[in-house]
Design an enzyme around this catalytic site. Sequence first.
Site, PDB file in Angstrom:
ATOM      1  N   LYS A  84       1.434  -1.386  -0.386  1.00 47.63           N
ATOM      2  CA  LYS A  84      -0.204   0.003   0.204  1.00 47.63           C
ATOM      3  C   LYS A  84       1.389   1.002  -0.135  1.00 47.63           C
ATOM      4  O   LYS A  84       0.671   2.064  -0.609  1.00 47.63           O
ATOM      5  CB  LYS A  84      -0.891   0.142   1.571  1.00 47.63           C
ATOM      6  CG  LYS A  84      -2.064  -1.120   0.715  1.00 47.63           C
ATOM      7  CD  LYS A  84      -3.234  -0.887   2.339  1.00 47.63           C
ATOM      8  CE  LYS A  84      -3.813  -2.282   1.976  1.00 47.63           C
ATOM      9  NZ  LYS A  84      -4.527  -3.099   3.347  1.00 47.63           N
ATOM     10  N   GLN A 119      -4.840  -1.535   9.645  1.00 45.30           N
ATOM     11  CA  GLN A 119      -4.597  -3.492   8.784  1.00 45.30           C
ATOM     12  C   GLN A 119      -5.086  -4.045   9.724  1.00 45.30           C
ATOM     13  O   GLN A 119      -4.959  -4.500  10.720  1.00 45.30           O
ATOM     14  CB  GLN A 119      -3.607  -3.666   8.231  1.00 45.30           C
ATOM     15  CG  GLN A 119      -2.771  -4.645   8.005  1.00 45.30           C
ATOM     16  CD  GLN A 119      -3.582  -4.924   6.486  1.00 45.30           C
ATOM     17  OE1 GLN A 119      -3.244  -3.788   6.017  1.00 45.30           O
ATOM     18  NE2 GLN A 119      -3.894  -5.724   5.603  1.00 45.30           N
ATOM     19  N   ASP A 165     -11.759   1.989   4.178  1.00 44.84           N
ATOM     20  CA  ASP A 165     -11.284   0.785   3.579  1.00 44.84           C
ATOM     21  C   ASP A 165     -13.594   0.904   2.906  1.00 44.84           C
ATOM     22  O   ASP A 165     -14.030  -0.328   3.384  1.00 44.84           O
ATOM     23  CB  ASP A 165     -11.263  -0.016   4.898  1.00 44.84           C
ATOM     24  CG  ASP A 165     -10.638  -1.024   5.052  1.00 44.84           C
ATOM     25  OD1 ASP A 165      -9.830  -0.889   3.210  1.00 44.84           O
ATOM     26  OD2 ASP A 165      -9.693  -0.920   5.047  1.00 44.84           O
TER      27      ASP A 165
END
Lengths: 284, 284
Positions: free
Chosen positions: B52, B96, B119
């Site tokens: 990422k 994460q 997200d």
Amino acid sequence: MAVKLDGKKLSIKLTNDLQVETKTLKNQGIIPKLAVILVGDDPASRVYVRNKHRMAEKIGIESLDLRLAKDTSEAELLEKIALLNNDPTINGILVQLPLPDQINADRITKTISPKKDVDGFHPYNLGRLFVNDPYAIPCTPNGIMYLLREYGISVDRKNVVIVGRSKIVGRPLAALMLNQNATVTVAHSHTKNLSEITRQADILVAAVGRVNFIQAQDVKPGAIVIDVGINRNAAGKLVGDVEQTEVGQVAGYLTPVPGGVGPMTIAMLMKQTIEFAKWSKQEK
Amino acid sequence: MAVKLDGKKLSIKLTNDLQVETKTLKNQGIIPKLAVILVGDDPASRVYVRNKHRMAEKIGIESLDLRLAKDTSEAELLEKIALLNNDPTINGILVQLPLPDQINADRITKTISPKKDVDGFHPYNLGRLFVNDPYAIPCTPNGIMYLLREYGISVDRKNVVIVGRSKIVGRPLAALMLNQNATVTVAHSHTKNLSEITRQADILVAAVGRVNFIQAQDVKPGAIVIDVGINRNAAGKLVGDVEQTEVGQVAGYLTPVPGGVGPMTIAMLMKQTIEFAKWSKQEK
């Protein structure tokens, strides 16, 4: 001949149960209180609001009857909601829809505290429902689930077809059904070969708002048919989305209109208010 | 032979487009910035996080690399998120997953500001998606929609069957498909006669996490098949949920694994971060 899923009878039983519950809560110092805001003087809305207050009173829920002029500004309504959000004696806030044109209903929905959102329309509550972590649940779909459960009908492993994808019925009902392990199909105005799809349903839900939309040939023999529609037919009679006479010969179970889903909706609103009152004393 | 839906190729094109966009934004004084929090030292998570950061750098997104010890308390993580929520230079926050046992992932998800929830897992954002008023959209389903659109495939009027009902793929994808007028069925481990249902799909999505779960006999000839799975087979090779060789003979379109949905996911994360940076200057 289909078994009648008698929402009227069940709602009376539920109402009685809720009366008993409010008495118990009163002894613990908990008095559920619902605020209902009506903006303007739409005649149908006035009837709905009146029925809610009557039902609340019958059950032992305090209700606050807020009537605002039809030219109330959005800012004024938002301010009123903010006061209710911060009032610890108020457990539920309901703004009767539709709202006048100068008010953005979506903004109003998002302003009601999710913890007092008895209608369950706040995106936060819909999101929680959607991921199977529900807090407030919209009343009509919740009433349908309650009705099925009370008749001993499990949705687990069933093929459920919901015709209609509104925010207040079709979509939240799809989430509730999925959360209880049904295989769920949502059909709507863009669905091709609709009848072929509805005929595969073990449980068929019609929530489209059109008279005689579902006919006998759209129904699998023995299916459970839930008629959410409330329409006036050409003769001015209150009817659902399902052509009831012939479908009643094919289906295994059928909700009548009136007396099916409708009475469950208002009962679930009262149940939600009582739950909020209990939850306000807890972390949830 | 199925047409390959080439997520790898498309993600490179999208990445290039995003590079151009960040340059334009920079001239307007807007520099998108993504904070990625990694708690602990799970090797797979470290790889994901590194990818990422690399992708962000490549595109011209600033990234903040926050590494917390694996015994970090929930309170410490919540405090860190609160700081990032209030930091106007941060546009996106990603924690994460998975998180260590002492931390409730659900509580973390609900703490990230919906406006920085790259997200798209916050219930508020899922609720908005669910009622067709989306703000943040989960990256994997969003990547699938992007892939279909770029290949000129409309989902309107299509029968879409999604196998798998997770919060991060199946459910939000169902909402996205429904919002674009597909007739959507969500199937899962409790579905009976699954193969009969998948064979009716014009678009079939497998998101269950099991090797060879979808075989040729489960697929309608010519169907569009989207393989969301990322599994290791007995030989240690990375494979999806779809038995690709024979399904590739039956399907009209098929996403490979790897190189299909996977590369789209990370690209959509970057796209979302850039959108947040733009939206932070507006009311939305």
